[in-house]
Design an enzyme around this catalytic site. Structure first.
Site, PDB file in Angstrom:
ATOM      1  N   GLU A  52     -97.976 -34.222 -40.964  1.00  0.00           N
ATOM      2  CA  GLU A  52     -99.361 -34.627 -40.127  1.00  0.00           C
ATOM      3  C   GLU A  52     -98.838 -34.461 -38.586  1.00  0.00           C
ATOM      4  O   GLU A  52     -98.454 -35.859 -38.187  1.00  0.00           O
ATOM      5  CB  GLU A  52    -100.001 -35.829 -40.790  1.00  0.00           C
ATOM      6  N   ASP A  59     -96.791 -39.111 -42.449  1.00  0.00           N
ATOM      7  CA  ASP A  59     -97.669 -39.571 -41.459  1.00  0.00           C
ATOM      8  C   ASP A  59     -97.217 -39.301 -40.171  1.00  0.00           C
ATOM      9  O   ASP A  59     -95.808 -39.847 -39.900  1.00  0.00           O
ATOM     10  CB  ASP A  59     -98.392 -40.931 -41.814  1.00  0.00           C
TER      11      ASP A  59
END
Length: 636
Positions: free
Chosen positions: A366, A313
């Site tokens: 990401e 993330d």
């Protein structure tokens, strides 16, 4: 003589590597471990608190007595240890840390395998040994599969809202195994990507603000139930990816913040540590023990739970020292730039280590930055991930689809620009949870036009998505056209499947997924720029694009019409003479469209078009996607 063992069987060599940032399985000796010591069954506890004055173990077993169970410090390692005979699984505990400033802090175990169900915050002893895995065939098969040249279409799931039994009555890991796994297999997805399951105090953080990095959330059950879920996924031929958050952690008192009264996990520089947009703290990527903690955690999920990979993330936020920060928190690196050099070094070592132990792991960034070579090997100067989310493609195509079809002729470049960089990285094309929250509207509701046109355009969008180079990710509920935004406290709107167009949308996505899996040209050469060829890239006036995808032994042709105009005889140039069979059309009646025509095979004619010597004349409905397979050189 150098002492080789510390108290209760701890190895000084392990602690040395932990202090050096080179311990990649530190969960094997840190935290709580059920064990036999000198003939007595009990639990050994070990915690890193280098600046503590003293550390005591407290819990239900001693009525949270703050005067007993003093832990022993192991030299200069900063690690404290104790063995408590008679304890076993289920013991509830915390560490009471006395600081030199006179505070007494109650902290959860950073290495705990299980935590109490929120709002309680203590750690729980859990023995991970003894689960009978049945996925050896999957694990062996995975070692022989190259992700780059195989189909990958991921179903992104928030475990707390896919289905609910009642208000805050979540499905357990076992129930998810019984309900979610068969559904995903039936729909034709190859992987489930789970939003973070690490223990977190606040439901609405969706798991992205963590207190228990080694503890799967007790909202959904116990660790061995999660193992069973993954085992079940593998039995159905489904890989499992975990969203992983090494960039920051939440500030709750029982968590990592000022763990021993000093900022050992977040570092002393508040400008570096603070993440004001999220109200969290960044990890200190300079600190060796933090590196051991984080890389061990990545390995832990693959080692102990058989996860097939991690989606990392907020990589852009880790890379950029200024991202999402006000000017008063700006810092610069040693060269005067804004790159977080320590975070970059961490990511490279993370990927090198993961691929050392698990060469076929999926490490997916990401990343919304323009940082180059994210998916290139570290020895070539890259960050070492093997896939990266294509945020540029996603933003461009959703912006394009938001325009009324009558206006799209002015924005044609938003459809075609991605092919200028589609082969610079190994991309995933994501339609994730981030695109259906915070007022952005659901994918279906982003589409302009009438009720029926919204469905037609969503089918068209999904067709273009499946045919475009790159692996795929779709957020739960999007497969049937969830009309409202995602509501994280409520289950998906399953009742919509009783309405014809939603049910037919689900049927379309299922068919699309299965066609994708069966068509090697759509994934076999995803990283090969020579395997893609435009037929017509510049047809802005009609808002139509067409292209070819080549596999090793065949090819498919895609035609996508983004306008409201249909054509009874649309001529399309093709690269070879022969028969072209339409294997999927988004306007078919079974999918909610208006096309009841039975013709699916088109023989080419020796009539030059689009720069080719051969062409076919097809029926091209408005707002439609069609996929053709070249099936024969025989035109009869």
């Amino acid at each position: 003589m150098i002492q080789k063992t510390a108290p209760y069987g701890l190895m000084l060599s392990d602690l040395y590597l932990f202090n050096k940032g080179c311990s990649y399985h530190s969960y094997r000796f840190m935290g709580a471990h059920v064990m036999d010591w000198e003939g007595e069954e009990g639990v050994r506890f070990a915690v890193w608190a280098p600046n503590a004055k003293e550390v005591r173990l407290v819990g239900q077993f001693n009525n949270w007595d703050r005067t007993g169970l003093l832990m022993e410090r192991i030299g200069s390692t900063g690690v404290w240890v104790i063995f408590v005979p008679g304890l076993g699984e289920g013991a509830v505990y915390k560490y009471e840390i006395a600081t030199f400033s006179g505070e007494r802090l109650l902290k959860a175990d950073p290495y705990a395998n299980l935590a109490e169900r929120r709002p309680q915050t203590a750690s729980v002893v859990s023995d991970l040994r003894g689960f009978s895995w049945r996925d050896q065939k999957w694990m062996n098969t995975a070692k022989n599969k190259t992700a780059y040249s195989n189909p990958m279409i991921m179903y992104e799931v928030h475990a707390g809202s896919w289905r609910l039994k009642g208000k805050e009555d979540f499905l357990t890991y076992d129930e998810l195994a019984q309900q979610l796994v068969p559904y995903v297999a039936e729909m034709g997805y190859t992987h489930i990507e789970l939003m973070p399951l690490n223990e977190h105090p606040f439901d609405q953080s969706w798991g992205y603000q963590i207190t228990g990095y080694y503890a799967p959330s007790s909202r959904y059950g116990e660790p061995k139930q999660l193992m069973n879920f993954i085992d079940c996924c593998h039995a159905h031929g489904i890989g499992v990816i975990l969203d992983w958050v090494p960039g920051h952690f939440c500030k709750d008192d029982h968590g990592l913040r000022s763990f021993d009264g000093t900022p050992i996990f977040e570092g002393n520089d508040k400008k570096l540590a603070e993440k004001p947009l999220w109200g969290t703290l960044a990890f200190d990527f300079k600190r060796n023990e933090v590196i051991s903690f984080l890389i061990s955690n990545a390995i832990y999920w693959m080692d102990m739970y058989h996860f097939d990979g991690l989606r990392i993330d907020a990589v852009a936020s880790m890379i950029n020292l200024h991202m999402d920060k006000p000017p008063e928190l700006f810092t610069w690196n040693e060269h005067g730039g804004t790159d977080n050099l320590d975070a970059l070094r961490f990511m490279k070592r993370l990927n090198e280590t993961v691929f050392h132990y698990y060469p076929d792991a999926l490490m997916i960034a990401e990343d919304s930055s323009a940082w180059p070579a994210v998916t290139s090997p570290t020895y070539l100067g890259g960050l070492g991930f093997n896939f990266k989310w294509n945020m540029g493609w996603m933003n461009d195509v959703l912006r394009y689809m938001s325009y009324d079809p009558a206006d799209r002729t002015h924005y044609h470049h938003l459809l075609t620009f991605s092919l200028l960089y589609a082969y610079t990285e190994n991309f995933v094309l994501p339609f994730s949870h981030d695109e259906v929250v915070h007022g952005k509207r659901s994918l279906l509701n982003k589409m302009p036009g009438s009720y029926e046109e919204k469905f037609a355009q969503l089918r068209l969008l999904y067709g273009y998505w499946i045919a475009h180079p790159g692996k795929k990710l779709l957020f739960m509920g999007s497969e049937w056209g969830q009309f409202d935004e995602w509501k994280d406290r409520d289950p998906l709107d399953w009742m919509l499947l009783d309405y014809p167009l939603h049910g037919k949308m689900k049927h379309y996505v299922k068919a699309l997924n299965h066609v994708y899996a069966k068509e090697p040209s759509l994934w076999e050469r995803d990283q090969d720029a020579t395997a893609f060829q435009w037929i017509d890239v510049n047809n802005a006036e009609q808002s139509i694009i067409s292209f070819i995808r080549y596999g090793k032994h065949g090819f498919t042709v895609t035609v996508a019409n983004f306008s409201r105009n249909g054509y009874s005889h649309y001529r399309l140039g093709v690269p070879q003479p022969g028969c072209y069979r339409m294997i999927l059309g988004s306007n078919e009646g079974q999918f909610g469209g208006t096309d009841s025509r039975s013709k699916r095979k088109y023989n080419s004619e020796k009539l030059g078009w689009h720069g080719y010597n051969q062409s076919i004349s097809i029926y091209l409905p408005p707002l439609s996607f069609q996929l053709f397979r070249f099936v024969s050189g025989d035109t009869q």
